[in-house]
Structure formats: structure tokens, C-alpha cells
Design an enzyme around this catalytic site. Structure first.
Site, short mmCIF file in Angstrom:
data_model
loop_
_atom_site.label_atom_id
_atom_site.label_comp_id
_atom_site.label_asym_id
_atom_site.label_seq_id
_atom_site.Cartn_x
_atom_site.Cartn_y
_atom_site.Cartn_z
N LYS A 1 -10.54 -13.26 -35.12
CA LYS A 1 -11.99 -13.28 -35.35
C LYS A 1 -12.43 -14.61 -35.97
O LYS A 1 -13.53 -15.09 -35.71
CB LYS A 1 -12.40 -12.11 -36.24
CG LYS A 1 -12.21 -10.74 -35.57
CD LYS A 1 -12.84 -9.63 -36.40
CE LYS A 1 -12.19 -8.29 -36.18
NZ LYS A 1 -12.51 -7.62 -34.93
N GLU B 1 -17.85 -11.08 -44.73
CA GLU B 1 -19.07 -11.07 -43.93
C GLU B 1 -20.11 -10.29 -44.70
O GLU B 1 -19.76 -9.34 -45.41
CB GLU B 1 -18.81 -10.31 -42.61
CG GLU B 1 -18.81 -11.17 -41.39
CD GLU B 1 -18.53 -10.41 -40.11
OE1 GLU B 1 -18.82 -9.20 -40.03
OE2 GLU B 1 -18.02 -11.03 -39.19
N HIS C 1 -15.83 3.50 -37.56
CA HIS C 1 -16.08 2.22 -36.90
C HIS C 1 -15.60 2.22 -35.45
O HIS C 1 -15.33 1.18 -34.88
CB HIS C 1 -15.40 1.03 -37.62
CG HIS C 1 -15.84 0.86 -39.04
ND1 HIS C 1 -17.14 0.63 -39.40
CD2 HIS C 1 -15.14 0.91 -40.20
CE1 HIS C 1 -17.22 0.53 -40.71
NE2 HIS C 1 -16.03 0.71 -41.22
N ARG D 1 -10.90 -8.23 -22.35
CA ARG D 1 -10.29 -7.23 -21.47
C ARG D 1 -11.37 -6.31 -20.94
O ARG D 1 -12.53 -6.42 -21.31
CB ARG D 1 -9.31 -6.39 -22.29
CG ARG D 1 -10.02 -5.80 -23.51
CD ARG D 1 -9.17 -4.82 -24.27
NE ARG D 1 -9.69 -4.56 -25.60
CZ ARG D 1 -10.57 -3.62 -25.90
NH1 ARG D 1 -11.07 -2.87 -24.94
NH2 ARG D 1 -10.99 -3.45 -27.14
P1 ADP Z 1 -13.01 -4.27 -34.27
O1 ADP Z 1 -12.18 -5.44 -33.86
O2 ADP Z 1 -12.25 -3.32 -35.12
O3 ADP Z 1 -13.72 -3.65 -33.12
P2 ADP Z 1 -15.61 -5.33 -35.06
O4 ADP Z 1 -15.85 -6.60 -35.78
O5 ADP Z 1 -15.98 -5.29 -33.63
O6 ADP Z 1 -14.10 -4.90 -35.26
O7 ADP Z 1 -16.39 -4.17 -35.84
C1 ADP Z 1 -16.26 -2.81 -35.50
C2 ADP Z 1 -17.44 -2.02 -36.09
O8 ADP Z 1 -17.53 -2.18 -37.51
C3 ADP Z 1 -18.81 -2.46 -35.58
O9 ADP Z 1 -19.13 -1.84 -34.36
C4 ADP Z 1 -19.71 -2.01 -36.72
O10 ADP Z 1 -19.95 -0.62 -36.65
C5 ADP Z 1 -18.88 -2.27 -37.95
N1 ADP Z 1 -19.12 -3.62 -38.51
C6 ADP Z 1 -18.47 -4.76 -38.22
N2 ADP Z 1 -18.95 -5.83 -38.89
C7 ADP Z 1 -19.96 -5.36 -39.64
C8 ADP Z 1 -20.89 -5.97 -40.59
N3 ADP Z 1 -20.83 -7.27 -40.88
N4 ADP Z 1 -21.80 -5.16 -41.18
C9 ADP Z 1 -21.85 -3.85 -40.91
N5 ADP Z 1 -21.02 -3.22 -40.05
C10 ADP Z 1 -20.09 -3.95 -39.42
P1 ADP Z 2 -13.38 -0.62 -26.88
O1 ADP Z 2 -13.13 -1.75 -27.84
O2 ADP Z 2 -12.90 -0.84 -25.50
O3 ADP Z 2 -14.78 -0.16 -26.93
P2 ADP Z 2 -11.69 0.84 -28.67
O4 ADP Z 2 -12.20 0.09 -29.85
O5 ADP Z 2 -11.55 2.32 -28.79
O6 ADP Z 2 -12.58 0.61 -27.40
O7 ADP Z 2 -10.30 0.18 -28.28
C1 ADP Z 2 -9.67 0.45 -27.05
C2 ADP Z 2 -8.22 0.75 -27.24
O8 ADP Z 2 -7.54 -0.37 -27.75
C3 ADP Z 2 -7.92 1.89 -28.19
O9 ADP Z 2 -6.83 2.57 -27.67
C4 ADP Z 2 -7.60 1.18 -29.49
O10 ADP Z 2 -6.79 1.99 -30.28
C5 ADP Z 2 -6.88 -0.05 -28.96
N1 ADP Z 2 -6.99 -1.25 -29.79
C6 ADP Z 2 -8.04 -2.08 -29.90
N2 ADP Z 2 -7.75 -3.12 -30.70
C7 ADP Z 2 -6.48 -2.96 -31.11
C8 ADP Z 2 -5.58 -3.72 -31.96
N3 ADP Z 2 -5.91 -4.86 -32.52
N4 ADP Z 2 -4.36 -3.22 -32.16
C9 ADP Z 2 -3.98 -2.06 -31.59
N5 ADP Z 2 -4.75 -1.32 -30.79
C10 ADP Z 2 -5.98 -1.75 -30.54
#
Ligand code: ADP
Ligand code: ADP
Ligand code: MG
Length: 498
Positions: A118, A202, A237, A294
Site C-alpha cells: 500500500k 491514515e 472490513h 486481479r
Molecule cells: P484491504 O487490503 O484489507 O482490502 P483496504 O485499504 O482496501 O484494505 O481497506 C478495507 C476496508 O477498510 C475499506 O473498504 C474500508 O471499509 C476500511 N477502511 C480502509 N481505510 C480506511 C480509512 N482510512 N478510514 C476508514 N475506513 C477505512
Molecule cells: P475482493 O477484494 O475481491 O473484493 P476479498 O477482500 O474478499 O474480495 O478478497 C478476495 C479473496 O482474497 C479472499 O479469499 C481473501 O481472503 C483473499 N485475500 C485478499 N487479500 C489477501 C492477502 N493479502 N492475503 C491473503 N488472502 C487475501
């Protein structure tokens, strides 16, 4: 250009099946892989050939990159599709596939590497005009410097693992007193879960919506966006309900987000299908969160509203073909919603509820799509993600797509395990969802297990929901500090929509 003739799908379940279906339509022969736990899965039966990788745990089967590559060579496979999860965002795997002379159906290893961190992603896009959530640009090495920055940004803040994913590796810090202890926890969690202790901070956006943009880019530098998906209904989340288009995105905002997403893609020379995730505040400002390099779980809603098969496009791009359409050719047709059917118990904190699908009958009829990987009588293995199916509806407008989804949920018959279907029905019938006035805190704000036990009609539950909203508004007016509007999270969205 090199035409793909034989494709190995390095995945399992619904996504493996979904990818192979498109491959078959394209005249490409398919190879499935499976673990001992998945021997009888539909994706294994569907494939032209299938190979057992090993015992059930992912580390002894679906994550064995080298084994998958050497089997591919033996079987004369010319391309590997990684699906999502497992090896899909593993740059090292993508590189080894390429080095073995096999096409990786996805972006370059370099793009995966940059966007997999990130922090590196934020750095890469910093030369472009892309709004970022206020925070630190580098991994935190000095606690006192980080504390000063946090004070500048203002609490609450979020500590995030740079290598995080799947909703894991995030900690909210409410005030300065808990900063150090939360930081220590975040670092040790990041180390154990992702093998990388780098964390950053953040601003924590209160009342956030998660809205993401689907992009497609070819290997010649053309990039288009296929509009947005709203994924704000989440637990832990992690998304449970997604829709396209979003109820709050205007045409101007759509274009601005689309252009920003194309900028993110260009910042890492991206090709393939990818998703640029944004967080949107209650003033409709959007900020870049991360890019997923992906195919996304929720890609079907985009397919429904654009008429494009994203897997087909991925394969064309991997073959080296130029995109056959431009931004102007893309239009939104109707509305689509997806609910994720997880083997989880919403009455018990959405904890996985593994068991046997004694009854399993899919809904049918106009505008319904079910992407799944199980049949009646099968057991849900404990080793993998507990998602068993995705139920997708498509209709002329949002209201009809919601009505259709509720009808489909009522037709879906599953017994033997608890699922998220009842929760999704509750959410879709809720006044907040119907009005478009919701954020990622929907579950915290409105959901209690009791709502699942009542067998109310739609009208009755809507009335109750409206009363609950009124009550909450009064309550949260007092209990939510830091709200710059002086109102509730909820009411900020209401004002905007009214
Ligand atoms: P991941 O790699 O786990 O998907 P993301 O950065 O995409 O991580 O964040 C996943 C979720 O966490 C977001 O969809 C949102 O609901 C919450 N989130 C992430 N960053 C923030 C933020 N700065 N403030 C509030 N909620 C957040
Ligand atoms: P999407 O990001 O496609 O909306 P998810 O956040 O549920 O959906 O992630 C899709 C799949 O990838 C899930 O099976 C989740 O557990 C897996 N996944 C996503 N990021 C990681 C990570 N950094 N390490 C392990 N598994 C991950
Ligand atoms: Mg994300």
C-alpha cells in the site's frame, strides 16, 4: 499475439468454474487443480483435465506455485489464470510463470509488486493528480514523529499494514494515549500475518463508503474504466453486498473517479483487469485506498451492467490483443446487485459455520445469476474462505434489482449450515439501504441477531427500520464526537440524498 489453447486455473470453487466457463466458450481447453478436500468439486468435473495438488491445507496444495508451474509444463499448458486470493497477487509466482514461458493471465510482476504494497502504491501515484487519505507516506520508524503526525491529522486515526489485505491488518486509534500500545500490536500482527511489519497511518474517515472502479488495460497502453461498484455493506472490513452503479455517484463524480483510476493504472504501467479502490467521505470526496491487481470477487455486477465478460477480456489482453472498445463505447445498462453467500452465522458474529449442504437449491428466473462451486450433499471444507456462492441480480433500475434480489433470496434453499442470506435480506429491505443512505458501518448501526428471528413482511420491516433510524439518530447525536457536521454519520448521507 499468441493464441491461448490450454488454460490452467490455479484456484478452486466458484471462481475456478467461472473462469473455465468463459475459456470453454472461447474454445480453450481447461485444466483444473484441486486439493484432496476438493476431489469431488464441480470445478474438477467441469475441466477437461484435472490434477490433484496435495492435501487440503492451502500451503500443501493451492499455494504450491512451483508444482503448479511444473505440472503446466508437463501438460503443455500455455497460460495460467490465478483467479483471486491464493497466488493471484504473488509477484514472485507471476514472474516464475513468465520465466517458464507460460502466459500469466494478469498484470506484469512489476505492477503486482508495486500495488501489493500500500505504501509503494501511494508513492507510485503521488506524481499523478490522485487524492490520497491524509497520512504518512512512509513506514513508521519513529514513534514520536508518527505521534506528531497523528496529532496533526486528528484522531481517530487508522494504523494499517502496508502488506495488508482481506480486511486484515488495521487498527483504529481513538486518542493519543492508546497510540503506542496499538502501534505495537499492529506491527506484531503485520509481521505474523503478512511477514512484513511495515505500518503507516491514515486519517480514519468516519462515515465512509467504499466505492471502487473496474479498469481494463491492454499491453499497448490503452486503459479504460468500467464504472464503479459500491461495496459499503461490510462486516470485519470485508464486503458482503456489492452493487453497480452506486446510489450516490453522479455522472461528474463517476468521470472524476474513472479518470483517477486510469491515472493509478498508468502510474504502474498496468495491463489486465484491475480494481482501484477508493474511500468516499460524507461530502463525496474520494481518496485512493489501494489497487487490487486481479479479478475481483464482485466483478459480476460490472459484467451485468456493461455486458462485457471480464474473463474474456483478461484472456484477450494476456494474448497481446488490443482492447476492442474505447471509453466512449462503454455504457451503463440497468442496475446489478451481488450478495455473497458465506457459510457464516450472522447470529454469532459472522463466524464461519462449516458443515454439509443438506439442502441446496438455487434461485432461478429472469435476471438471476448464481456463481457457485458446490452441489447439494457436499461438505464445506474448513480449510478455505467460507464463501459458498455469489447471488447476482440484474434489472432495469435499482428498485427492481433490490426486489428481484429479495425474491431470489427467498427462493434460495440452503439447510445444514448457517449463511449470510438472511442478513443480506435484512440489509436489502432496510430503509437505509433502500434510500442509499448507508456507509461501511451498516452492520454496527442497524444489525442485531434478533432481526433475523422475526418473520416480518417487507412493509413491516421497512417500518421498523425507519423507526430504528429515527431512534439511532437521536442516540448518536449525543454519543458520536468528532462529527464536523454536528449531526450523525447517518444524517450526513441523508442530507445529501434528500
Ligand atoms: P484491504 O487490503 O484489507 O482490502 P483496504 O485499504 O482496501 O484494505 O481497506 C478495507 C476496508 O477498510 C475499506 O473498504 C474500508 O471499509 C476500511 N477502511 C480502509 N481505510 C480506511 C480509512 N482510512 N478510514 C476508514 N475506513 C477505512
Ligand atoms: P475482493 O477484494 O475481491 O473484493 P476479498 O477482500 O474478499 O474480495 O478478497 C478476495 C479473496 O482474497 C479472499 O479469499 C481473501 O481472503 C483473499 N485475500 C485478499 N487479500 C489477501 C492477502 N493479502 N492475503 C491473503 N488472502 C487475501
Ligand atoms: Mg481493499
Amino acid at each position: 499475439m499468441s493464441k491461448i489453447k490450454k488454460l490452467l486455473v490455479a484456484n478452486r470453487g466458484e471462481i475456478s468454474l467461472r473462469i473455465m466457463r468463459t475459456a470453454k466458450e472461447m474454445g480453450i481447453s481447461t485444466v483444473a487443480v484441486y486439493s484432496e478436500a476438493d476431489r469431488n468439486s464441480p470445478h474438477v468435473h467441469f475441466a477437461d483435465e484435472a490434477i490433484c495438488l496435495g492435501p487440503a491445507p492451502s500451503s500443501e496444495s493451492y499455494l504450491l506455485g512451483e508444482k503448479i508451474i511444473s505440472l503446466s509444463k508437463e501438460l503443455n499448458v500455455d497460460a495460467i489464470h490465478p483467479g483471486y486470493g491464493f497466488l493471484s497477487e504473488n509477484a514472485d509466482f507471476a514472474r516464475k510463470v513468465k520465466d517458464a514461458g507460460i502466459i500469466f493471465v494478469g498484470p506484469s510482476p512489476e505492477s503486482i509488486e508495486v500495488m501489493g504494497s500500500k505504501l509503494a502504491a501511494k508513492q507510485a501515484v503521488s506524481h499523478y493528480d490522485i487524492p490520497l487519505v491524509p497520512g504518512t507516506e512512509e513506514a513508521i520508524s519513529d514513534i514520536s514523529v508518527a505521534k506528531r503526525r497523528a496529532a496533526e491529522i486528528g484522531y481517530p486515526i487508522l494504523i494499517k499494514a502496508s502488506a495488508g489485505g482481506g480486511g486484515k491488518g488495521m487498527r483504529i486509534v481513538e486518542n493519543e494515549e492508546e497510540f503506542e500500545s496499538q502501534m505495537q500490536r499492529a506491527v506484531s500482527e503485520a509481521k505474523s500475518a503478512f511477514g512484513d511489519g511495515a505500518v503507516f497511518i491514515e486519517k480514519f474517515i468516519t462515515s465512509p463508503r467504499h466505492i471502487e472502479i473496474q479498469i481494463l488495460g491492454d499491453q499497448k497502453g490503452n486503459v479504460v474504466y468500467l464504472f464503479e461498484r459500491e461495496c459499503s455493506i461490510q462486516r470485519r472490513h470485508q464486503k458482503v453486498i456489492e452493487e453497480a452503479p452506486s446510489a450516490v455517484v453522479t455522472p461528474e463524480m463517476r468521470k472524476a473517479m474513472g479518470d483517477a483510476a486510469v491515472g493509478v493504472a498508468k502510474a504502474c504501467d498496468y495491463y489486465g483487469a484491475g480494481t482501484v479502490e477508493f474511500i468516499v467521505d460524507d461530502q463525496l470526496n474520494f481518496y485512493f485506498l489501494e489497487m487490487n491487481t486481479r479479478l475481483q470477487v464482485e466483478h459480476p455486477v460490472t459484467e451485468m451492467i456493461t455486458g462485457k465478460d471480464l474473463v474474456r477480456e483478461q484472456i484477450y489482453i494476456a494474448e497481446g490483443r488490443q482492447l476492442s472498445f474505447s471509453q466512449e463505447d462503454l455504457k451503463i445498462h440497468g442496475h446489478s446487485i451481488e450478495v455473497r453467500v458465506y457459510a457464516e452465522d450472522p447470529r454469532n458474529n459472522f463466524l464461519p459455520d462449516i458443515g454439509t449442504l443438506h439442502t441446496y437449491q438455487r434461485p432461478e428466473g429472469p435476471g438471476i445469476r448464481v456463481d457457485d462451486g458446490f452441489e447439494q450433499g457436499m461438505a464445506i471444507p474448513i480449510y478455505y474462505d467460507p464463501m459458498i456462492a455469489k447471488l447476482i441480480t440484474h434489472a432495469e433500475d435499482r428498485t427492481s434489482a433490490i426486489d428481484r434480489m429479495i425474491r431470489a433470496i427467498d427462493e434460495y434453499k440452503i439447510s445444514g449450515i448457517q449463511t449470510t442470506l438472511g442478513f443480506c435480506r435484512f440489509a436489502l429491505s432496510h430503509e437505509a439501504f433502500i434510500s442509499g443512505n448507508f456507509d461501511t458501518k451498516f452492520v454496527e448501526h442497524y444489525f442485531t441477531p434478533e432481526v433475523l428471528d422475526s418473520d416480518l413482511t417487507l412493509e413491516e420491516s421497512e417500518l421498523l427500520a425507519a423507526l430504528a433510524v429515527e431512534f439511532l439518530q437521536k442516540e448518536t447525536n449525543i454519543s458520536i464526537p468528532n462529527s464536523s457536521q454536528g449531526g450523525t454519520n447517518e444524517s450526513a448521507w441523508r442530507k445529501r440524498l434528500n
